[in-house]
Design a protein around this motif. Structure first.
Motif, PDB file in Angstrom:
ATOM      1  N   ALA A 112       0.798  -1.243   0.000  1.00 23.01           N
ATOM      2  CA  ALA A 112       0.000   0.000   0.000  1.00 23.01           C
ATOM      3  C   ALA A 112       0.822   1.281   0.000  1.00 23.01           C
ATOM      4  O   ALA A 112       0.256   2.375  -0.010  1.00 23.01           O
ATOM      5  CB  ALA A 112      -0.994   0.022   1.169  1.00 23.01           C
ATOM      6  N   THR A 113       2.148   1.181  -0.037  1.00 23.84           N
ATOM      7  CA  THR A 113       2.955   2.395   0.058  1.00 23.84           C
ATOM      8  C   THR A 113       2.895   3.240  -1.209  1.00 23.84           C
ATOM      9  O   THR A 113       3.250   4.421  -1.181  1.00 23.84           O
ATOM     10  CB  THR A 113       4.424   2.035   0.353  1.00 23.84           C
ATOM     11  N   LEU A 114       2.455   2.655  -2.315  1.00 18.21           N
ATOM     12  CA  LEU A 114       2.382   3.383  -3.581  1.00 18.21           C
ATOM     13  C   LEU A 114       0.959   3.831  -3.908  1.00 18.21           C
ATOM     14  O   LEU A 114       0.702   4.326  -5.006  1.00 18.21           O
ATOM     15  CB  LEU A 114       2.920   2.503  -4.720  1.00 18.21           C
ATOM     16  N   ILE A 115       0.054   3.662  -2.965  1.00 23.63           N
ATOM     17  CA  ILE A 115      -1.343   4.020  -3.202  1.00 23.63           C
ATOM     18  C   ILE A 115      -1.642   5.399  -2.642  1.00 23.63           C
ATOM     19  O   ILE A 115      -1.539   5.639  -1.430  1.00 23.63           O
ATOM     20  CB  ILE A 115      -2.294   2.971  -2.572  1.00 23.63           C
ATOM     21  N   ASP A 116      -1.980   6.314  -3.547  1.00 26.71           N
ATOM     22  CA  ASP A 116      -2.486   7.622  -3.154  1.00 26.71           C
ATOM     23  C   ASP A 116      -3.936   7.714  -3.612  1.00 26.71           C
ATOM     24  O   ASP A 116      -4.527   6.727  -4.074  1.00 26.71           O
ATOM     25  CB  ASP A 116      -1.625   8.746  -3.734  1.00 26.71           C
ATOM     26  N   ALA A 117      -4.532   8.891  -3.492  1.00 26.63           N
ATOM     27  CA  ALA A 117      -5.946   9.035  -3.845  1.00 26.63           C
ATOM     28  C   ALA A 117      -6.199   8.691  -5.309  1.00 26.63           C
ATOM     29  O   ALA A 117      -7.200   8.045  -5.653  1.00 26.63           O
ATOM     30  CB  ALA A 117      -6.414  10.458  -3.538  1.00 26.63           C
TER      31      ALA A 117
END
Length: 378
Positions: A112-117
């Motif tokens: 999840a570290t590459l997930i933004d809005a």
């Protein structure tokens, strides 16, 4: 019913599950296909079973299309896009959209570290069905296991973006000796965040975890984890589903107390995977040994390999095991999990039943809590 009657009933039901497993060995049914889209990862987790790094191989969009085209007949298997970190694949979103357009339901496992809005919005629009996000304790503990400062903050941001986008992420926590005492702190955080499903698993003796033996749980610690899960599952005030993973056979007393279903290792009978280099294998957690590679999608038909291959997973591997042969639960267990089976020595690297029955570790300060057959009536 008395405890003895309950235990006898559960053993009969476990025998029925074992018979179902044996039938699947003869007539396998593909429920899950895992694609290791890339073996690259932006973290370097101490427990990583695949020992992923920032470099690696990747499948192409046409690789995935070719496999799924051969599986288009009903019933279609569920698809999991994983890695490494799947969002490091440069064509992740086109691949995900293609999977949906081909009529398959799919999910991802991610740090999840590459997930933004924006990424969360694109995941929803691409048809994401399920998502598992790894959180392994409070910030310092998570970052230590993931070997990246700031990994916790980035993962929590990703988790919140997923929820803001209308998705319903499950959190998966890997328990080791360093974070066992922090489960309740993490539970409080997850409930405050509104997480509805929490999957707890133990560190397994594979990959990088074998380089850090202090991560592996003792039998008493293993039982303490399961007792914690059982306590939450039968707590009427617990607002989320708390469950143990599918990993191990736990013996009749503990089975169904920590997860909804009886143990069944689906590797090669329910589950098949494609590694980033195109190799066809069973579960991606199973040791990446040459003799366990069933073929390669660049030269073989995945559908045919599924039909005719996977013999090592469709035979009774305990029959040639000196360790398992005399075990009274051998038929119910079937050799425990394929991913913790030592394929050369023919014995389990981690036997869940042994962990449940082993004497208390005298070096521990306390004992593992008791786990009754059934919870007390409210």
């Amino acid at each position: 019913m008395t405890d003895g009657e309950i235990l006898a009933l559960k053993r009969r039901q476990l025998a029925q599950m074992a018979a179902h497993r044996d039938a699947l060995r003869e007539h396998p049914v593909l429920h899950w296909v895992f694609f290791e889209l890339t073996s690259r990862c932006n973290l370097a987790c101490a427990h990583c079973g695949s020992s992923c790094t920032g470099r690696g191989e990747s499948l192409t969009r046409e690789d995935v299309r070719g496999v799924l085209a051969g599986l288009a007949e009903e019933p279609r298997p569920l698809v999991c896009l994983t890695g490494g970190e799947p969002l490091m694949h440069p064509d992740f979103f086109p691949i995900a959209r293609m999977v949906t357009d081909m009529g398959f339901l799919w999910g991802i496992t991610t740090n999840a570290t590459l997930i933004d809005a924006e990424a969360a919005r694109r995941l929803r629009e691409a048809g994401l069905g399920t998502v598992s996000v790894s959180l392994d304790g409070p910030a310092a503990s998570h970052d230590a296991l993931r070997r990246r400062s700031g990994a916790w903050d980035a993962a929590v941001r990703g988790l919140r973006c997923l929820r803001d986008a209308g998705l319903d992420p499950q959190v998966t926590t890997v328990v080791h000796r360093g974070n066992l005492a922090q489960l309740e702190e993490l539970y409080s955080f997850l409930t405050a965040e509104g997480i509805r499903s929490w999957r707890i698993i133990n560190v397994e003796p594979m990959g990088r975890a074998c380089e850090s033996e202090d991560l592996l749980l003792t039998p008493a610690e293993f039982r303490a984890v399961l007792a914690y899960i059982r306590e939450k599952r039968f707590d009427h005030d617990c607002p989320m589903e708390v469950t143990y993973g599918c990993s191990h056979y736990l013996g009749a007393a503990a089975e169904r107390m920590v997860r909804d279903r009886y143990f069944l290792c689906g590797a090669g009978i329910h589950v098949a995977s494609v590694r980033a280099n195109g190799d066809i294998c069973a579960c991606l957690d199973v040791a990446n040994l040459p003799e366990l590679v069933q073929g390669n999608i660049h030269r073989d038909s995945f559908r045919q390999v599924w039909r005719d291959g996977f013999r090592a997973f469709r035979e009774d591997r305990t029959a040639q095991s000196d360790t398992c042969r005399g075990c009274p639960d051998r038929q119910l267990c079937g050799g425990d999990a394929a991913h913790t089976w030592d394929w050369h020595r023919r014995e389990p690297l981690l036997c869940g039943l042994r962990m449940m029955e082993a004497p208390e570790d005298a070096s521990l300060a306390g004992e593992a809590p008791e786990m009754p057959l059934f919870p007390e009536k409210p």
